[in-house]
Design an enzyme around this catalytic site. Structure first.
Site, short mmCIF file in Angstrom:
data_model
loop_
_atom_site.label_atom_id
_atom_site.label_comp_id
_atom_site.label_asym_id
_atom_site.label_seq_id
_atom_site.Cartn_x
_atom_site.Cartn_y
_atom_site.Cartn_z
N ASP A 174 0.85 -1.20 0.00
CA ASP A 174 0.00 0.00 0.00
C ASP A 174 0.88 1.25 0.00
O ASP A 174 1.72 1.43 0.88
CB ASP A 174 -0.90 -0.01 1.24
CG ASP A 174 -1.81 1.20 1.31
OD1 ASP A 174 -2.99 1.06 0.93
OD2 ASP A 174 -1.35 2.28 1.74
N HIS A 220 -7.81 9.69 -1.54
CA HIS A 220 -7.11 9.66 -0.25
C HIS A 220 -7.91 10.29 0.89
O HIS A 220 -7.76 9.90 2.04
CB HIS A 220 -5.76 10.36 -0.38
CG HIS A 220 -4.72 9.85 0.56
ND1 HIS A 220 -3.38 9.92 0.31
CD2 HIS A 220 -4.82 9.23 1.76
CE1 HIS A 220 -2.70 9.39 1.31
NE2 HIS A 220 -3.55 8.96 2.21
N TYR A 224 2.65 10.04 -0.40
CA TYR A 224 3.77 9.49 0.37
C TYR A 224 5.11 9.80 -0.27
O TYR A 224 6.15 9.66 0.36
CB TYR A 224 3.64 7.97 0.53
CG TYR A 224 2.42 7.48 1.26
CD1 TYR A 224 1.55 8.36 1.93
CD2 TYR A 224 2.10 6.13 1.28
CE1 TYR A 224 0.43 7.88 2.59
CE2 TYR A 224 0.98 5.64 1.94
CZ TYR A 224 0.14 6.52 2.58
OH TYR A 224 -0.97 6.04 3.23
N LYS A 265 -3.01 5.85 -4.03
CA LYS A 265 -4.10 6.78 -3.69
C LYS A 265 -3.95 8.12 -4.41
O LYS A 265 -2.83 8.62 -4.58
CB LYS A 265 -4.12 7.03 -2.18
CG LYS A 265 -4.16 5.77 -1.35
CD LYS A 265 -4.12 6.06 0.14
CE LYS A 265 -3.83 4.79 0.93
NZ LYS A 265 -2.42 4.35 0.82
#
Length: 282
Positions: free
Chosen positions: A48, A111, A53, A78
């Site tokens: 994931d 997200h 990120y 996401k």
């Protein structure tokens, strides 16, 4: 070990391994590459990540270098929460697709229902427009399943009014003592799988004396107890770790928490009330 690859079934029939490896807050570069490489080496098959990120490229390199058959992997990313236009979704997806260098995504999530700068202020119209783009990506076959993260009951109901394909997943903050019962119940009642990020309460659960005592009863770590708790609640945990020892320990989940102890764990007080909690209770 088998628990890692045992599947939950999504509402469209796509299978998803019951435990995922989370990469939130793992820096891009060697840290993310090595963590994902280690996770894959010890048996994880569900990875994931997210555009926000900023580690998709390293995650993608680790996936390629692991030489695991793509059909045996489940890869999630996401859409950044600030993107609420059709064209914006499509452009961001292409960036994710390029960074991960995959031929398809297993799961793509919005997200959050609000931009990060406006947490708690959902954008109903923007979420619907973004969802239309998510549906188009799903229909194209480049994404095998679509869903959301941090969406509360209102946010889900808003999508349901216009969706031709309902979300299949809602990824929320969830751990022993903070199980978000309103959104969890609503999601399950509407055939959404709930995924748990921060299943260890960002580490605070590991210091909880009641959790320590119960873990000792089963001869496991608090982390293992917490992850097994999620699975027995039919929630998919996404533990994050960077050391090989912790990554490997989090795979050892082949035990059963007794019903009475599950009841106790489900009634725990929040072990991390001082932490930020996303507004998914409503």
């Amino acid at each position: 070990m088998a628990v890692l690859t045992d599947p939950f079934m999504l509402s469209n029939g796509h299978q998803i391994p019951k435990v995922g490896f989370g990469t939130w807050q793992i820096p891009d570069g060697d840290a993310a590459y090595q963590a994902v490489s280690n996770a894959l080496s010890v048996g994880y098959r569900h990875i994931d990540t997210a555009r926000n990120y900023q580690n998709e490229a390293s995650v993608g390199r680790a996936i390629h270098d692991a030489k695991v058959d793509r059909k045996d992997l489940f890869v999630t990313s996401k859409l950044p929460a600030d993107i609420k236009t059709y064209d914006g979704v499509m452009a961001s997806f292409e960036e994710t697709f390029t960074a991960l260098d995959v031929d398809y995504l297993d799961l793509y999530l919005i997200h959050a229902p609000w931009p990060w700068s406006k947490i708690g202020q959902s954008d109903d119209e923007g979420n619907i427009e973004a969802w239309y783009a998510m549906e188009a990506l799903y229909q194209s076959g480049r994404v095998k399943a679509i869903g959301v993260s941090n969406f509360n009951v209102h946010d889900l109901e808003n999508l349901f009014t216009k969706a031709t394909v309902k979300p299949m997943v809602d990824q929320i903050q969830y751990y022993v003592g903070f199980t978000e019962p309103k959104i969890t119940t609503f999601a399950k009642d509407n055939d959404l799988l709930v995924e748990a990020y921060s299943p260890l309460a960002t580490g605070d659960l590991l210091k909880n004396e009641m959790a320590i005592t119960m873990a000792q009863k089963y001869g496991v770590s608090v982390a293992q107890l917490a992850l097994r708790f999620c699975i027995q609640n039919e929630v998919l945990p996404l533990p994050k770790a960077t050391s090989l020892a912790h990554i490997e320990a989090n795979t050892e989940l082949d035990f059963e928490i007794q019903p009475a102890d599950m009841l106790t764990l489900n009634q725990f007080a929040d072990p991390a009330p001082q932490h930020f909690h996303n507004e998914t209770q409503g």
